[in-house]
Design a protein around this motif. Structure first.
Motif, PDB file in Angstrom:
ATOM      1  N   SER A  53       0.854  -1.194   0.000  1.00  0.00           N
ATOM      2  CA  SER A  53       0.000   0.000   0.000  1.00  0.00           C
ATOM      3  C   SER A  53       0.884   1.236   0.000  1.00  0.00           C
ATOM      4  CB  SER A  53      -0.944   0.012   1.204  1.00  0.00           C
ATOM      5  OG  SER A  53      -0.240  -0.141   2.420  1.00  0.00           O
ATOM      6  N   GLU A  54       0.406   2.296  -0.668  1.00  0.00           N
ATOM      7  CA  GLU A  54       1.233   3.488  -0.821  1.00  0.00           C
ATOM      8  C   GLU A  54       0.351   4.740  -0.838  1.00  0.00           C
ATOM      9  OE1 GLU A  54       4.685   5.189  -3.883  1.00  0.00           O
ATOM     10  OE2 GLU A  54       3.648   3.288  -4.289  1.00  0.00           O
ATOM     11  N   CYS A  96      -2.973  -1.471   4.927  1.00  0.00           N
ATOM     12  CA  CYS A  96      -2.384  -0.689   6.017  1.00  0.00           C
ATOM     13  C   CYS A  96      -2.063   0.720   5.529  1.00  0.00           C
ATOM     14  CB  CYS A  96      -1.101  -1.357   6.519  1.00  0.00           C
ATOM     15  SG  CYS A  96      -1.317  -3.053   7.115  1.00  0.00           S
ATOM     16  N   THR A  97      -2.329   1.712   6.387  1.00  0.00           N
ATOM     17  CA  THR A  97      -2.010   3.103   6.062  1.00  0.00           C
ATOM     18  C   THR A  97      -1.462   3.790   7.310  1.00  0.00           C
ATOM     19  OG1 THR A  97      -4.191   3.980   6.649  1.00  0.00           O
ATOM     20  CG2 THR A  97      -3.904   3.199   4.385  1.00  0.00           C
ATOM     21  N   GLN A  98      -0.984   5.011   7.117  1.00  0.00           N
ATOM     22  CA  GLN A  98      -0.622   5.875   8.234  1.00  0.00           C
ATOM     23  C   GLN A  98      -0.849   7.319   7.787  1.00  0.00           C
ATOM     24  OE1 GLN A  98       3.528   4.991   8.962  1.00  0.00           O
ATOM     25  NE2 GLN A  98       4.238   6.484   7.460  1.00  0.00           N
ATOM     26  N   ALA A 100       1.226   9.964   7.724  1.00  0.00           N
ATOM     27  CA  ALA A 100       2.308  10.544   6.918  1.00  0.00           C
ATOM     28  C   ALA A 100       2.463   9.762   5.618  1.00  0.00           C
ATOM     29  CB  ALA A 100       3.601  10.528   7.718  1.00  0.00           C
ATOM     30  N   LEU A 101       3.335  10.228   4.747  1.00  0.00           N
ATOM     31  CA  LEU A 101       3.679   9.493   3.538  1.00  0.00           C
ATOM     32  C   LEU A 101       4.081   8.071   3.895  1.00  0.00           C
ATOM     33  CD1 LEU A 101       5.849  12.038   1.519  1.00  0.00           C
ATOM     34  CD2 LEU A 101       3.629  11.139   0.862  1.00  0.00           C
ATOM     35  N   PHE A 102       3.684   7.094   3.069  1.00  0.00           N
ATOM     36  CA  PHE A 102       4.021   5.715   3.419  1.00  0.00           C
ATOM     37  C   PHE A 102       4.116   4.833   2.182  1.00  0.00           C
ATOM     38  CE2 PHE A 102      -0.607   5.822   3.262  1.00  0.00           C
ATOM     39  CZ  PHE A 102      -0.936   4.648   2.603  1.00  0.00           C
ATOM     40  N   THR A 103       4.924   3.809   2.305  1.00  0.00           N
ATOM     41  CA  THR A 103       4.924   2.640   1.434  1.00  0.00           C
ATOM     42  C   THR A 103       5.059   1.454   2.376  1.00  0.00           C
ATOM     43  OG1 THR A 103       5.970   3.817  -0.418  1.00  0.00           O
ATOM     44  CG2 THR A 103       6.063   1.409  -0.449  1.00  0.00           C
ATOM     45  N   ILE A 104       4.017   0.643   2.469  1.00  0.00           N
ATOM     46  CA  ILE A 104       3.945  -0.411   3.480  1.00  0.00           C
ATOM     47  C   ILE A 104       3.779  -1.756   2.790  1.00  0.00           C
ATOM     48  CG2 ILE A 104       2.676  -1.307   5.470  1.00  0.00           C
ATOM     49  CD1 ILE A 104       1.691   1.569   5.963  1.00  0.00           C
ATOM     50  N   GLY A 105       4.628  -2.691   3.124  1.00  0.00           N
ATOM     51  CA  GLY A 105       4.527  -4.045   2.605  1.00  0.00           C
ATOM     52  C   GLY A 105       3.629  -4.902   3.479  1.00  0.00           C
ATOM     53  N   GLY A 106       2.773  -5.702   2.847  1.00  0.00           N
ATOM     54  CA  GLY A 106       1.875  -6.588   3.578  1.00  0.00           C
ATOM     55  C   GLY A 106       0.580  -5.894   3.947  1.00  0.00           C
ATOM     56  N   ASP A 107      -0.524  -6.685   3.963  1.00  0.00           N
ATOM     57  CA  ASP A 107      -1.828  -6.121   4.288  1.00  0.00           C
ATOM     58  C   ASP A 107      -2.430  -6.730   5.550  1.00  0.00           C
ATOM     59  OD1 ASP A 107      -2.184  -8.616   3.121  1.00  0.00           O
ATOM     60  OD2 ASP A 107      -4.098  -8.083   2.196  1.00  0.00           O
ATOM     61  N   ALA A 116      -2.643   1.918  10.640  1.00  0.00           N
ATOM     62  CA  ALA A 116      -4.108   1.913  10.670  1.00  0.00           C
ATOM     63  C   ALA A 116      -4.615   0.918   9.631  1.00  0.00           C
ATOM     64  CB  ALA A 116      -4.659   3.302  10.368  1.00  0.00           C
ATOM     65  N   LYS A 117      -5.720   0.240   9.964  1.00  0.00           N
ATOM     66  CA  LYS A 117      -6.383  -0.648   9.010  1.00  0.00           C
ATOM     67  C   LYS A 117      -7.445   0.158   8.282  1.00  0.00           C
ATOM     68  CE  LYS A 117      -9.206  -4.858   8.820  1.00  0.00           C
ATOM     69  NZ  LYS A 117      -9.810  -5.953   9.628  1.00  0.00           N
ATOM     70  N   THR A 118      -7.302   0.284   6.958  1.00  0.00           N
ATOM     71  CA  THR A 118      -8.178   1.153   6.172  1.00  0.00           C
ATOM     72  C   THR A 118      -8.808   0.352   5.048  1.00  0.00           C
ATOM     73  OG1 THR A 118      -6.749   3.047   6.655  1.00  0.00           O
ATOM     74  CG2 THR A 118      -8.286   3.280   4.812  1.00  0.00           C
ATOM     75  N   TYR A 119     -10.117   0.564   4.834  1.00  0.00           N
ATOM     76  CA  TYR A 119     -10.815  -0.150   3.770  1.00  0.00           C
ATOM     77  C   TYR A 119     -10.670   0.585   2.439  1.00  0.00           C
ATOM     78  CZ  TYR A 119     -12.990  -3.227   7.188  1.00  0.00           C
ATOM     79  OH  TYR A 119     -13.211  -4.157   8.169  1.00  0.00           O
ATOM     80  N   PHE A 120     -10.376  -0.190   1.388  1.00  0.00           N
ATOM     81  CA  PHE A 120     -10.144   0.325   0.043  1.00  0.00           C
ATOM     82  C   PHE A 120     -11.259  -0.160  -0.891  1.00  0.00           C
ATOM     83  CE2 PHE A 120      -6.294   1.446   1.879  1.00  0.00           C
ATOM     84  CZ  PHE A 120      -5.323   1.898   0.989  1.00  0.00           C
TER      85      PHE A 120
END
Length: 342
Positions: A53-54, A96-98, A100-107, A116-120
């Protein structure tokens, strides 16, 4: 806090307003803000077999961003958007999100990892597509608080599950209306300035048979038709009844009378005899039908002109065969899918 802000120069923004979202060719996944407010956007996608997620890109109205700058490798991608006064209609697919700016591996395990767990929402780019443009208005619109429409304004507050059926033109005055089907009733929403225009815009984009969660005011009941004023209509996950109805879609022919055929499309059935279309019906798959219960699922059908409803027990349904029991007589009816019965 850091954000990727995308703002077009004044001249380009003016051109976009006049001509729509046009510009140089892009490759990959482009996301465009066609709403009236700035929106923060994040995406979810698969990379080297792992979910990523990015975010966030801040898109001003009329702005676009190429979030993935290479040929698309998969059919489905995912996104989330948030803006002041906007309600995002997600598909309950979490990443997964936050802040600030992010690039997160894994959901998975977002909160345990400090995110944070965010629905897409899902983006369907189509089979074999190498590029795709996604507009935010498909899943983002004014929240209920922004419409000035409070529950109970026009009738009794109502919420429930339904299937989108169609949007049509009334014969008098060219007034638009849309129909949804659920629990043995047709819900009719008339475009008369009570239902927000954004809700009609959402409905017109839907495909026949789309599962929908609706909220609004119950205005009137006429036979098996309910007039609603809608606050919102959001796509929802398919229920067990929706999945059974999906199995019923298509063309069927009676094994006992080859002249007897019908076609089910969404929540409607067109009956045909000896090649001639006869009655049109609405239908619902339910856990009960009139006084009948305990042998679910049941199929309830009724004439689109408001005629008497009929109950069937769905004894079996497969790719090839449909077995119904007409109630209360207990008459067994057996059909084969038409393309398999030629």
């Amino acid at each position: 806090m850091f954000w990727r802000t995308v703002i077009y120069p004044v001249a380009l923004a003016l051109a976009l307003l006049l001509c729509g979202f046009v510009g140089p060719a892009w490759a990959g996944l482009e996301i465009c803000n066609d709403t009236d407010v700035p929106q923060d956007v994040a995406i979810g996608y698969k990379q080297d077999g792992r979910w990523v997620s990015e975010g966030w890109w801040t898109l001003e109205p009329t702005a676009c961003v190429t979030a993935i700058q290479e040929d698309l490798q998969y059919r489905f991608y995912y996104f989330h958007a948030k803006g002041k006064g906007q309600k995002f209609r997600h598909d309950r697919l979490s990443f997964c999100t936050q802040q600030a700016l992010f690039t997160i591996g894994g959901d998975n395990d977002c909160e345990a990892r400090g995110y944070a767990k965010t629905y897409f929402a899902k983006i369907d780019t189509g089979l074999g597509s190498k590029e795709h443009r996604q507009y935010l208005s498909t899943h983002s619109g004014p929240s209920v608080a922004e419409t000035g429409f409070e529950p109970g304004t026009w009738g009794s507050p109502f919420s429930g599950a339904a299937l989108f059926h169609e949007c049509s033109q009334m014969f008098r005055g060219g007034v638009q209306f849309c129909n949804l089907i659920g629990a043995g009733r047709v819900f009719t929403v008339v475009e008369d300035n009570r239902t927000p225009a954004e809700v009609f815009k959402t409905l017109r984009r839907m495909r026949k048979g789309t599962p929908v969660q609706i909220e609004g005011d119950w205005v009137g009941l006429y036979d098996l038709s309910v007039e609603l004023v809608l606050l919102s209509a959001q796509e929802r996950a398919a229920s067990d009844a929706d999945r059974v109805l999906q199995q019923l879609q298509g063309d069927w022919r009676s094994e006992s009378d080859r002249n007897d055929q019908f076609t089910i499309l969404g929540g409607g059935r067109q009956n045909i005899y000896a090649g001639t279309p006869t009655s049109q019906e609405y239908l619902s798959v339910m856990q009960f039908c009139g006084e009948h219960e305990g042998h679910e699922p049941y199929l309830y059908t009724w004439d689109n002109q408001g005629g008497t409803g009929l109950c069937y027990e769905i004894k079996a349904v497969s790719k090839n065969v449909l077995e119904l029991v007409y109630l209360p007589r207990g008459t067994e009816l057996r059909y084969r899918r038409l393309e398999l019965s030629q």
